[in-house]
Design a protein around this motif. Sequence first.
Motif, short mmCIF file in Angstrom:
data_model
loop_
_atom_site.label_atom_id
_atom_site.label_comp_id
_atom_site.label_asym_id
_atom_site.label_seq_id
_atom_site.Cartn_x
_atom_site.Cartn_y
_atom_site.Cartn_z
N VAL A 82 0.82 -1.22 0.00
CA VAL A 82 0.00 0.00 0.00
C VAL A 82 0.85 1.26 0.00
O VAL A 82 0.54 2.23 -0.70
CB VAL A 82 -0.95 0.01 1.23
N ALA A 83 1.91 1.27 0.80
CA ALA A 83 2.72 2.47 0.96
C ALA A 83 4.17 2.11 1.22
O ALA A 83 4.46 1.08 1.82
CB ALA A 83 2.18 3.32 2.11
N THR A 84 5.07 2.97 0.79
CA THR A 84 6.50 2.78 1.08
C THR A 84 6.78 3.22 2.51
O THR A 84 6.00 3.98 3.10
CB THR A 84 7.36 3.64 0.13
N PRO A 85 7.89 2.77 3.08
CA PRO A 85 8.26 3.25 4.41
C PRO A 85 8.37 4.78 4.47
O PRO A 85 8.01 5.39 5.48
CB PRO A 85 9.62 2.59 4.67
N GLU A 86 8.82 5.39 3.41
CA GLU A 86 8.93 6.85 3.37
C GLU A 86 7.55 7.52 3.44
O GLU A 86 7.38 8.55 4.10
CB GLU A 86 9.68 7.31 2.11
N GLU A 87 6.57 6.93 2.75
CA GLU A 87 5.21 7.47 2.81
C GLU A 87 4.62 7.33 4.21
O GLU A 87 3.99 8.26 4.72
CB GLU A 87 4.31 6.78 1.78
N VAL A 88 4.85 6.18 4.84
CA VAL A 88 4.37 5.98 6.20
C VAL A 88 5.04 6.98 7.15
O VAL A 88 4.38 7.57 8.00
CB VAL A 88 4.60 4.52 6.67
N ALA A 89 6.34 7.19 6.97
CA ALA A 89 7.06 8.16 7.80
C ALA A 89 6.47 9.56 7.64
O ALA A 89 6.32 10.30 8.61
CB ALA A 89 8.55 8.17 7.45
N GLY A 90 6.09 9.91 6.43
CA GLY A 90 5.47 11.22 6.18
C GLY A 90 4.13 11.35 6.89
O GLY A 90 3.83 12.39 7.47
N VAL A 91 3.34 10.30 6.84
CA VAL A 91 2.04 10.30 7.54
C VAL A 91 2.26 10.42 9.04
O VAL A 91 1.56 11.17 9.73
CB VAL A 91 1.22 9.03 7.19
N ALA A 92 3.25 9.70 9.57
CA ALA A 92 3.55 9.77 11.01
C ALA A 92 3.99 11.18 11.40
O ALA A 92 3.55 11.71 12.44
CB ALA A 92 4.63 8.75 11.37
N ARG A 93 4.84 11.80 10.60
CA ARG A 93 5.26 13.18 10.90
C ARG A 93 4.07 14.14 10.86
O ARG A 93 3.91 14.99 11.73
CB ARG A 93 6.33 13.63 9.91
N GLU A 94 3.21 13.97 9.85
CA GLU A 94 2.03 14.82 9.74
C GLU A 94 1.11 14.64 10.95
O GLU A 94 0.60 15.61 11.51
CB GLU A 94 1.27 14.52 8.45
N PHE A 95 0.92 13.39 11.37
CA PHE A 95 0.08 13.13 12.54
C PHE A 95 0.68 13.78 13.78
O PHE A 95 -0.02 14.38 14.60
CB PHE A 95 -0.10 11.63 12.75
N GLY A 96 1.99 13.68 13.92
CA GLY A 96 2.67 14.32 15.04
C GLY A 96 2.47 15.82 15.04
O GLY A 96 2.25 16.42 16.10
N GLU A 97 2.55 16.42 13.88
CA GLU A 97 2.33 17.87 13.80
C GLU A 97 0.88 18.24 14.14
O GLU A 97 0.63 19.27 14.76
CB GLU A 97 2.72 18.39 12.42
N LEU A 98 -0.06 17.39 13.77
CA LEU A 98 -1.45 17.62 14.15
C LEU A 98 -1.62 17.52 15.67
O LEU A 98 -2.35 18.32 16.28
CB LEU A 98 -2.39 16.63 13.44
N LEU A 99 -0.94 16.56 16.28
CA LEU A 99 -0.98 16.45 17.74
C LEU A 99 -0.39 17.70 18.40
O LEU A 99 -0.89 18.19 19.40
CB LEU A 99 -0.22 15.21 18.22
N ARG A 100 0.67 18.21 17.81
CA ARG A 100 1.30 19.42 18.34
C ARG A 100 0.37 20.64 18.16
O ARG A 100 0.17 21.40 19.09
CB ARG A 100 2.63 19.66 17.62
#
Length: 117
Positions: A82-100
Amino acid sequence: GWPISILDRERAATMEFVLRHGRADESYVFNPAGHEIGLGGLLLVAADDGRPLGNPVKDSMAGKLTDDTSQVLVAIYSSAQVATPEEVAGVAREFGELLRAHGGADVVASGVLTAES
């Protein structure tokens, strides 16, 4: 549209987590009514002592967020199909920024686990 677990680290009574598949006889309660979900074969997040806490379908009551939650672990589940590790990392960073930005988080860290990890 990504399956996730959001777990209260303190309520789960662990600061270390493992990612594994559920055993055939495992289950946990996922709501206040006492309903259980069978975990056999499901990818899940477990406490360092082996207790299953969350999966892409339902998280356990043991790790559910409360009004007092101050530390969370977020697991974002995906597949290499479904997604590359880089894409998952981007989603995780985006989620972290939303939490912030919207959740009051002041410390956010992320990483990606793969089958090779």
